[in-house]
Design a protein around this motif. Structure first.
Motif, PDB file in Angstrom:
ATOM      1  N   ASP A   1       0.763  -1.193  -0.105  1.00  0.00           N
ATOM      2  CA  ASP A   1       0.016   0.071  -0.249  1.00  0.00           C
ATOM      3  C   ASP A   1       0.824   1.301  -0.072  1.00  0.00           C
ATOM      4  OD1 ASP A   1      -2.213  -1.765   0.036  1.00  0.00           O
ATOM      5  OD2 ASP A   1      -2.394  -1.560   2.164  1.00  0.00           O
TER       6      ASP A   1
ATOM      7  N   ARG B   1      -6.985   1.191  -1.746  1.00  0.00           N
ATOM      8  CA  ARG B   1      -7.756   1.075  -3.022  1.00  0.00           C
ATOM      9  C   ARG B   1      -9.025   1.996  -3.188  1.00  0.00           C
ATOM     10  NH1 ARG B   1      -6.525  -3.558  -5.684  1.00  0.00           N
ATOM     11  NH2 ARG B   1      -4.860  -4.795  -4.707  1.00  0.00           N
TER      12      ARG B   1
ATOM     13  N   LEU C   1      -6.338   2.614 -10.384  1.00  0.00           N
ATOM     14  CA  LEU C   1      -6.077   1.366 -10.097  1.00  0.00           C
ATOM     15  C   LEU C   1      -6.591   0.338 -11.244  1.00  0.00           C
ATOM     16  CD1 LEU C   1      -3.977   0.069  -8.005  1.00  0.00           C
ATOM     17  CD2 LEU C   1      -6.163  -0.420  -6.668  1.00  0.00           C
TER      18      LEU C   1
END
Length: 394
Positions: free
Chosen positions: A282, A324, A331
């Motif tokens: 992340d 996300r 993404l």
């Protein structure tokens, strides 16, 4: 004397699988020193798919787990991967096995029992495809509790890392230019090698910035690509990757302490730290996002809910969920891109254009005085051209 030697040679071999014992409580450290035929002794409750994939890739002879490989908290995927690959998995032998079994010793595993010669070292339950399938069905009942814990951890992570998620506070400066670039982030999750291979044409055509997360940096090198940026614990990355010239970002604790930073410095390579409680995957995504990446493609990163929960780390999952959510439409999952991607000029289109040109040439030859030698030369050239195009696009 001769009779004794004959009796020794004629003694039947003991049943089961034999190999060198590799023992370590730290799974990440253990995975880096495995060799084909080893018998692995570890302690990992709810074995995840990434660990199982690494064990299969290392071609180990068997796996002995001090803890239950499926505890019932959630349907983790690791045990199914091992038994499907034909690797014996023995569960619940107890933590004392990590002390009883000596690392580097020769051991034998038979019907759930680990031996040194004929001496019993540890006993457990050998898993089968049926027992794993039954345990996974029962484990689905644990999902509700996992989701409740996940919700609590998500709120706590948002409280601690809000400025990082929303405004990019704490994101380090790196030399590689990310603004308005396509970025490919490679982790070491399920089928990352296959995903990377399927993106070969995409990488060749678009030249994205290549980011390796931990062992993902070595996956890039193995596929013939030099990483531009490496994010993760240097202990999980080879010396070759760390010294390849890529920018290195080392995760750090809130107090600034970054385990493994000294290894990069000892190699004479530069590195910056990234203080955060988020996991390295992340951190790589957030770095690319807050530095203005146009598109971020992921390889080997958790995507589905099953893979997501398979990590078994609630805080880490909260980081992934919120990351996300923040990245949104920038993404792209590499598995989807790999299945949909086609080169902008396909091999079929090229062959069609060349065929049309050759038809015109041949038509002209038929009404001219050109000899058979010219036709033979064209035929040979055509075959060579087709072979070259197949090499480029295939």
């Amino acid at each position: 004397m001769k009779l004794s030697g004959l009796l020794h040679r004629s003694r039947p071999e003991l049943p089961g699988r034999t190999g060198v014992a590799r023992v370590d409580r730290r799974t990440d450290t253990l995975l880096r020193r495995l060799k084909p035929g080893d018998i692995v002794v570890l302690d990992q409750i709810d074995m995840d798919r990434s660990t199982a994939d690494a064990l299969v890739a290392a071609q180990v002879a068997a796996v002995v787990n001090a803890s239950p490989s499926i505890s019932g908290r959630f349907p983790n995927l690791g045990p199914e991967v091992l038994v499907s690959a034909g690797i014996p998995l023995v569960d619940g032998v107890g933590a004392e096995a990590l002390h009883t079994v000596k690392d580097g010793s020769k051991v034998r595993l038979h019907e759930g029992v680990l031996y040194s010669g004929e001496r019993v070292l540890a006993k457990g339950v050998e898993q089968t495809p049926d027992s794993v399938a039954d345990a996974l069905v029962e484990a689905k009942a644990g999902l509700a509790h996992q989701l409740e814990a996940f919700a609590a951890n998500t709120i706590e992570f948002m409280r601690l890392e809000r400025s990082l998620l929303l405004d990019g506070h704490g994101v380090p400066e790196v030399e590689v230019e990310l603004a308005d670039r396509q970025v490919l982030v490679v982790g070491s999750g399920f089928d990352h090698t296959g995903e990377l291979a399927r993106l070969r044409s995409y990488i060749r055509e678009y030249r994205p910035v290549l980011v390796g997360v931990g062992a993902g940096a070595d996956a890039l090198l193995a596929a013939g690509h030099k990483p531009d940026l490496i994010v993760g614990d240097p202990a999980e990355v080879s010396t070759e990757a760390l010294a390849c010239g890529a920018d290195v970002v080392v995760p750090a604790f809130a107090d600034g302490h970054a385990p493994g930073l000294h290894r990069v410095q000892d190699l004479g390579a530069g590195a910056v730290t990234f203080p955060s409680s988020a996991n390295p995957e992340d951190l790589a995504l957030l770095l690319a996002h807050h530095r203005g990446a146009a598109v971020i493609v992921t390889v080997g990163l958790s995507a589905s809910m099953t893979e997501f929960l398979d990590r078994g780390r609630s805080g880490s999952n909260a980081s992934t969920f919120l990351t996300r959510l923040q990245l949104g439409g920038t993404l792209v999952d590499g598995r989807i891109l790999g299945s949909l991607y086609r080169s902008r000029v396909s091999a079929g289109a090229v062959l069609l254009m060349i065929s049309a040109a050759l038809v015109a040439v041949l038509a002209a030859l038929l009404v001219s005085d050109a000899g058979d030698a010219v036709l033979a030369w064209l035929s040979q050239g055509w075959k060579g051209l087709v072979d070259q195009i197949k090499g480029v696009f295939g």
